[in-house]
Design a protein around this motif. Structure first.
Motif, PDB file in Angstrom:
ATOM      1  N   ASP A   3       5.033  43.221  -1.193  1.00  0.00           N
ATOM      2  CA  ASP A   3       3.903  42.637  -1.924  1.00  0.00           C
ATOM      3  C   ASP A   3       2.642  43.487  -1.782  1.00  0.00           C
ATOM      4  O   ASP A   3       1.836  43.581  -2.710  1.00  0.00           O
ATOM      5  CB  ASP A   3       3.619  41.220  -1.419  1.00  0.00           C
ATOM      6  N   SER A   4       2.496  44.127  -0.634  1.00  0.00           N
ATOM      7  CA  SER A   4       1.281  44.897  -0.363  1.00  0.00           C
ATOM      8  C   SER A   4       1.152  46.144  -1.230  1.00  0.00           C
ATOM      9  O   SER A   4       0.050  46.695  -1.359  1.00  0.00           O
ATOM     10  CB  SER A   4       1.224  45.280   1.114  1.00  0.00           C
ATOM     11  N   VAL A   5       2.252  46.606  -1.810  1.00  0.00           N
ATOM     12  CA  VAL A   5       2.198  47.833  -2.614  1.00  0.00           C
ATOM     13  C   VAL A   5       2.553  47.592  -4.078  1.00  0.00           C
ATOM     14  O   VAL A   5       2.445  48.513  -4.899  1.00  0.00           O
ATOM     15  CB  VAL A   5       3.119  48.926  -2.032  1.00  0.00           C
ATOM     16  N   LYS A   6       2.955  46.379  -4.401  1.00  0.00           N
ATOM     17  CA  LYS A   6       3.392  46.076  -5.757  1.00  0.00           C
ATOM     18  C   LYS A   6       2.258  46.363  -6.741  1.00  0.00           C
ATOM     19  O   LYS A   6       1.114  45.967  -6.525  1.00  0.00           O
ATOM     20  CB  LYS A   6       3.810  44.609  -5.840  1.00  0.00           C
ATOM     21  N   GLY A   7       2.578  47.055  -7.813  1.00  0.00           N
ATOM     22  CA  GLY A   7       1.588  47.407  -8.818  1.00  0.00           C
ATOM     23  C   GLY A   7       0.869  48.712  -8.537  1.00  0.00           C
ATOM     24  O   GLY A   7       0.167  49.230  -9.407  1.00  0.00           O
ATOM     25  N   ARG A   8       1.015  49.234  -7.320  1.00  0.00           N
ATOM     26  CA  ARG A   8       0.364  50.498  -6.962  1.00  0.00           C
ATOM     27  C   ARG A   8       1.375  51.614  -6.704  1.00  0.00           C
ATOM     28  O   ARG A   8       1.099  52.779  -6.989  1.00  0.00           O
ATOM     29  CB  ARG A   8      -0.502  50.316  -5.711  1.00  0.00           C
ATOM     30  N   PHE A   9       2.531  51.263  -6.142  1.00  0.00           N
ATOM     31  CA  PHE A   9       3.555  52.250  -5.808  1.00  0.00           C
ATOM     32  C   PHE A   9       4.728  52.117  -6.778  1.00  0.00           C
ATOM     33  O   PHE A   9       5.044  51.021  -7.248  1.00  0.00           O
ATOM     34  CB  PHE A   9       4.078  52.017  -4.392  1.00  0.00           C
ATOM     35  N   THR A  10       5.372  53.253  -7.042  1.00  0.00           N
ATOM     36  CA  THR A  10       6.560  53.267  -7.888  1.00  0.00           C
ATOM     37  C   THR A  10       7.637  54.133  -7.242  1.00  0.00           C
ATOM     38  O   THR A  10       7.373  55.301  -6.920  1.00  0.00           O
ATOM     39  CB  THR A  10       6.244  53.815  -9.286  1.00  0.00           C
TER      40      THR A  10
END
Length: 126
Positions: free
Chosen positions: A62-69
């Motif tokens: 959740d902490s990286v969702k939307g920022r990391f791929t």
């Protein structure tokens, strides 16, 4: 012998981007799910992202969702982690890992991975 070698870490300012790579050798890369984990000083290793054998399924903390791929290139035996909008809390050593057991699905649990890279340091300054 299976080996995973990470690269691409470094020092970046908050809001910046980095792309980590993990090159695999010694195994049939395309039949294993892969994962990325990180460990900050004084903290336990935590899940970041995972990707299925074909790349069709991914899962993120959740902490990286939307920022990391997370992505992979099976022809080049490489898995990637594109990190955007980096924050100081993203500072950690990042590890890639190979899922234990071929054809197994993605997993968020470190114990489900049995081959690990040496890690690459990511430092985000505020």
């Amino acid at each position: 012998q299976v080996q995973l070698v990470e690269s691409g870490g470094g020092l970046v300012q908050a809001g910046g981007s980095l792309r980590l790579s993990c090159a695999a050798s010694g195994s049939i890369f395309s039949i294993y799910a892969m994962g990325w984990f990180r460990q900050a000083p004084g903290k336990e290793r935590e899940f970041v992202a995972t990707i299925s054998r074909s790349g069709s399924t991914t899962n993120y903390a959740d902490s990286v969702k939307g920022r990391f791929t997370v992505s992979r290139d099976n022809a080049k035996n490489t898995v990637f982690l594109q990190m955007n909008s980096l924050e100081p809390d993203d500072t950690a050593v990042y590890y890639c890992a190979q899922r234990a057991g071929y054809y197994n699905p993605v997993s968020t649990r470190p114990n489900d991975y049995n081959v690990w890279g040496q890690g690459t340091q990511v430092t985000v300054s505020s």
